[in-house]
Scaffold this motif. Structure first.
Motif, PDB file in Angstrom:
ATOM      1  N   ILE A 188       0.840  -1.209   0.000  1.00 27.27           N
ATOM      2  CA  ILE A 188       0.000   0.000   0.000  1.00 27.27           C
ATOM      3  C   ILE A 188       0.866   1.247   0.000  1.00 27.27           C
ATOM      4  O   ILE A 188       1.677   1.475   0.898  1.00 27.27           O
ATOM      5  N   GLY A 189       0.691   2.056  -1.046  1.00 30.78           N
ATOM      6  CA  GLY A 189       1.440   3.301  -1.139  1.00 30.78           C
ATOM      7  C   GLY A 189       0.628   4.516  -0.740  1.00 30.78           C
ATOM      8  O   GLY A 189       1.157   5.508  -0.248  1.00 30.78           O
ATOM      9  N   GLY A 190      -0.670   4.466  -0.987  1.00 25.40           N
ATOM     10  CA  GLY A 190      -1.525   5.603  -0.688  1.00 25.40           C
ATOM     11  C   GLY A 190      -2.891   5.155  -0.206  1.00 25.40           C
ATOM     12  O   GLY A 190      -3.364   4.071  -0.569  1.00 25.40           O
ATOM     13  N   THR A 191      -3.514   5.988   0.604  1.00 27.05           N
ATOM     14  CA  THR A 191      -4.845   5.724   1.149  1.00 27.05           C
ATOM     15  C   THR A 191      -5.748   6.900   0.836  1.00 27.05           C
ATOM     16  O   THR A 191      -5.314   8.056   0.917  1.00 27.05           O
ATOM     17  N   PHE A 192      -6.990   6.610   0.462  1.00 26.41           N
ATOM     18  CA  PHE A 192      -7.970   7.692   0.408  1.00 26.41           C
ATOM     19  C   PHE A 192      -9.249   7.281   1.114  1.00 26.41           C
ATOM     20  O   PHE A 192      -9.633   6.121   1.109  1.00 26.41           O
ATOM     21  N   LEU A 193      -9.854   8.247   1.758  1.00 26.19           N
ATOM     22  CA  LEU A 193     -11.148   8.098   2.421  1.00 26.19           C
ATOM     23  C   LEU A 193     -12.102   9.096   1.784  1.00 26.19           C
ATOM     24  O   LEU A 193     -11.843  10.305   1.808  1.00 26.19           O
ATOM     25  N   ALA A 194     -13.181   8.592   1.200  1.00 30.95           N
ATOM     26  CA  ALA A 194     -14.144   9.449   0.525  1.00 30.95           C
ATOM     27  C   ALA A 194     -15.514   9.263   1.159  1.00 30.95           C
ATOM     28  O   ALA A 194     -15.876   8.147   1.537  1.00 30.95           O
ATOM     29  N   GLY A 195     -16.270  10.356   1.275  1.00 36.13           N
ATOM     30  CA  GLY A 195     -17.628  10.187   1.762  1.00 36.13           C
ATOM     31  C   GLY A 195     -18.179  11.385   2.490  1.00 36.13           C
ATOM     32  O   GLY A 195     -17.587  12.471   2.536  1.00 36.13           O
ATOM     33  N   LYS A 255       2.200   6.661   2.856  1.00 35.37           N
ATOM     34  CA  LYS A 255       3.125   5.924   3.706  1.00 35.37           C
ATOM     35  C   LYS A 255       4.427   5.711   2.958  1.00 35.37           C
ATOM     36  O   LYS A 255       4.434   5.486   1.741  1.00 35.37           O
ATOM     37  N   GLY A 256       5.524   5.778   3.679  1.00 36.51           N
ATOM     38  CA  GLY A 256       6.817   5.490   3.068  1.00 36.51           C
ATOM     39  C   GLY A 256       7.234   6.533   2.056  1.00 36.51           C
ATOM     40  O   GLY A 256       7.046   7.736   2.260  1.00 36.51           O
ATOM     41  N   ASN A 257       7.773   6.070   0.936  1.00 31.05           N
ATOM     42  CA  ASN A 257       8.327   6.984  -0.059  1.00 31.05           C
ATOM     43  C   ASN A 257       7.292   7.529  -1.033  1.00 31.05           C
ATOM     44  O   ASN A 257       7.596   8.425  -1.812  1.00 31.05           O
ATOM     45  N   GLN A 258       6.075   6.974  -1.014  1.00 34.72           N
ATOM     46  CA  GLN A 258       5.055   7.430  -1.952  1.00 34.72           C
ATOM     47  C   GLN A 258       4.171   8.505  -1.316  1.00 34.72           C
ATOM     48  O   GLN A 258       3.807   8.410  -0.136  1.00 34.72           O
ATOM     49  N   THR A 259       3.839   9.510  -2.085  1.00 39.79           N
ATOM     50  CA  THR A 259       3.002  10.601  -1.606  1.00 39.79           C
ATOM     51  C   THR A 259       1.959  10.952  -2.657  1.00 39.79           C
ATOM     52  O   THR A 259       2.117  10.659  -3.841  1.00 39.79           O
ATOM     53  N   TRP A 260       0.897  11.606  -2.201  1.00 40.86           N
ATOM     54  CA  TRP A 260      -0.154  12.064  -3.099  1.00 40.86           C
ATOM     55  C   TRP A 260       0.139  13.485  -3.570  1.00 40.86           C
ATOM     56  O   TRP A 260       0.565  14.329  -2.785  1.00 40.86           O
ATOM     57  N   LYS A 261      -0.148  13.744  -4.814  1.00 41.46           N
ATOM     58  CA  LYS A 261      -0.205  15.094  -5.358  1.00 41.46           C
ATOM     59  C   LYS A 261      -1.628  15.320  -5.861  1.00 41.46           C
ATOM     60  O   LYS A 261      -2.228  14.421  -6.452  1.00 41.46           O
ATOM     61  N   VAL A 262      -2.177  16.490  -5.603  1.00 45.82           N
ATOM     62  CA  VAL A 262      -3.546  16.801  -6.013  1.00 45.82           C
ATOM     63  C   VAL A 262      -3.502  17.763  -7.192  1.00 45.82           C
ATOM     64  O   VAL A 262      -3.033  18.891  -7.070  1.00 45.82           O
ATOM     65  N   ASP A 263      -3.992  17.299  -8.329  1.00 47.85           N
ATOM     66  CA  ASP A 263      -3.990  18.114  -9.540  1.00 47.85           C
ATOM     67  C   ASP A 263      -5.273  18.924  -9.699  1.00 47.85           C
ATOM     68  O   ASP A 263      -5.275  19.959 -10.377  1.00 47.85           O
ATOM     69  N   GLY A 264      -6.354  18.455  -9.108  1.00 48.36           N
ATOM     70  CA  GLY A 264      -7.612  19.162  -9.267  1.00 48.36           C
ATOM     71  C   GLY A 264      -8.614  18.775  -8.200  1.00 48.36           C
ATOM     72  O   GLY A 264      -8.600  17.654  -7.690  1.00 48.36           O
ATOM     73  N   TYR A 265      -9.478  19.737  -7.855  1.00 48.97           N
ATOM     74  CA  TYR A 265     -10.536  19.523  -6.871  1.00 48.97           C
ATOM     75  C   TYR A 265     -11.766  20.280  -7.352  1.00 48.97           C
ATOM     76  O   TYR A 265     -11.673  21.442  -7.761  1.00 48.97           O
ATOM     77  N   SER A 266     -12.923  19.616  -7.307  1.00 48.12           N
ATOM     78  CA  SER A 266     -14.146  20.290  -7.742  1.00 48.12           C
ATOM     79  C   SER A 266     -15.352  19.776  -6.968  1.00 48.12           C
ATOM     80  O   SER A 266     -15.379  18.622  -6.523  1.00 48.12           O
ATOM     81  N   VAL A 267     -16.316  20.651  -6.812  1.00 44.23           N
ATOM     82  CA  VAL A 267     -17.628  20.289  -6.276  1.00 44.23           C
ATOM     83  C   VAL A 267     -18.636  20.611  -7.375  1.00 44.23           C
ATOM     84  O   VAL A 267     -18.816  21.773  -7.749  1.00 44.23           O
TER      85      VAL A 267
END
Length: 292
Positions: A188-195, A255-267
């Motif tokens: 597992i490199g990244g986690t997301f929680l949506a809701g 976690k670890g060496n992997q990270t998230w980058k956010v390119d866009g966000y919209s509602v």
């Protein structure tokens, strides 16, 4: 040297409003709004093969409608979309789902489970001051093309119980740590929680998730000048007493060496010039990259 290629993906989360037999003033029945919802899901994932769709308040008949709509060639031996999740009331088909939809041709499902946000998380139950049974759907997915693995979560916290929302956040954070230390932890490199957290920024669940440092809000990882669409995610159907608010989120952990980058966000808007609300919530979309 990077061990796996960069992974771009889209997360769409939407509380679609359950198919009530007693609609609110301003609300049309599910049968009249389901195509609008399906059009939304199809439009925002049509050319984004890596997308996840995380929904809340989904009754079983709505789940069937959505699957049929996403898979117009339903009799095909290899449907385009599949899902994980169960009804919260019995662990099968009763009550609301918080499902995660994905494309099996893009993602390999390694494992999944439903956890009840209560003192007895392995069975249908509610605790503390919760008005309803609440769940989180959890899946471990490996991206077939890049080899990246993500921990995906979809949830809907209680609308009445402040204590139950706080305890639910703690349960979810504990599950994240459990997965990171478990048999999939090295993958597992990244986690997301949506809701729908039913929690604004200054309230218990959001504060616990983000204040702990475990999770980060995609909204805040994009410069304000580059956000698209609305600010509020809950609108009601136009006649509710409570004001519009931002209570639906895509939160990220790495976690670890992997990270998230956010390119866009919209509602996204939930009503257009036809005047029909497709839900009392708006869809939230985050365009992400897992790098490292």
């Amino acid at each position: 040297m990077r061990s796996t290629p960069e992974l771009p993906l889209r997360v769409l989360t939407h509380n679609i409003r359950y198919a009530t037999s007693s609609p609110f003033k301003g609300e049309v029945p599910w049968d009249q709004r389901k195509q609008l919802l399906l059009n939304e899901l199809e439009y925002h994932t049509r050319h984004v093969s890596d997308a996840f769709i995380c929904l809340q308040e989904v009754l079983h008949r709505q789940l069937e409608d959505i699957l049929a709509g996403l898979n117009p060639k339903a009799k095909s031996p290899s449907p385009e979309w599949a899902y994980i999740g169960v009804g919260r009331d019995d662990g099968h088909q009763a009550g609301e789902y918080s499902p995660i939809f994905y494309r099996p041709s893009v993602w390999e499902l390694l494992d999944w489970e439903t956890v009840w946000l209560s003192k007895t998380p392995s069975k249908p139950s509610k605790s503390w001051d919760a008005a309803s049974i609440r769940i989180v759907t959890i899946g471990v997915f490996t991206h077939l093309a890049s080899g990246n693995t993500v921990l995906a979560m979809s949830t809907h916290l209680d609308d009445q119980g402040s204590r139950s929302r706080l305890e639910a956040a703690r349960i979810i954070r504990a599950k994240i740590q459990e997965y990171r230390k478990g048999k999939f932890g090295t993958l597992i490199g990244g986690t997301f929680l949506a809701g729908d957290l039913n929690s604004q920024e200054d309230q218990e669940a959001y504060s616990d998730f983000t204040g702990s440092g475990d999770m980060h809000d995609t909204f805040k990882l994009v410069d304000a000048s580059r956000r698209y669409g609305n600010h509020n995610t809950f609108t009601g159907f136009g006649y509710e007493k409570e004001p519009p608010s931002r209570i639906d989120y895509v939160l990220l952990g790495s976690k670890g060496n992997q990270t998230w980058k956010v390119d866009g966000y919209s509602v996204m808007a939930n009503r257009f010039d036809d005047g029909v609300f497709n839900s009392d919530h708006c869809a939230v979309i985050a365009d992400l990259r897992l790098v490292g």
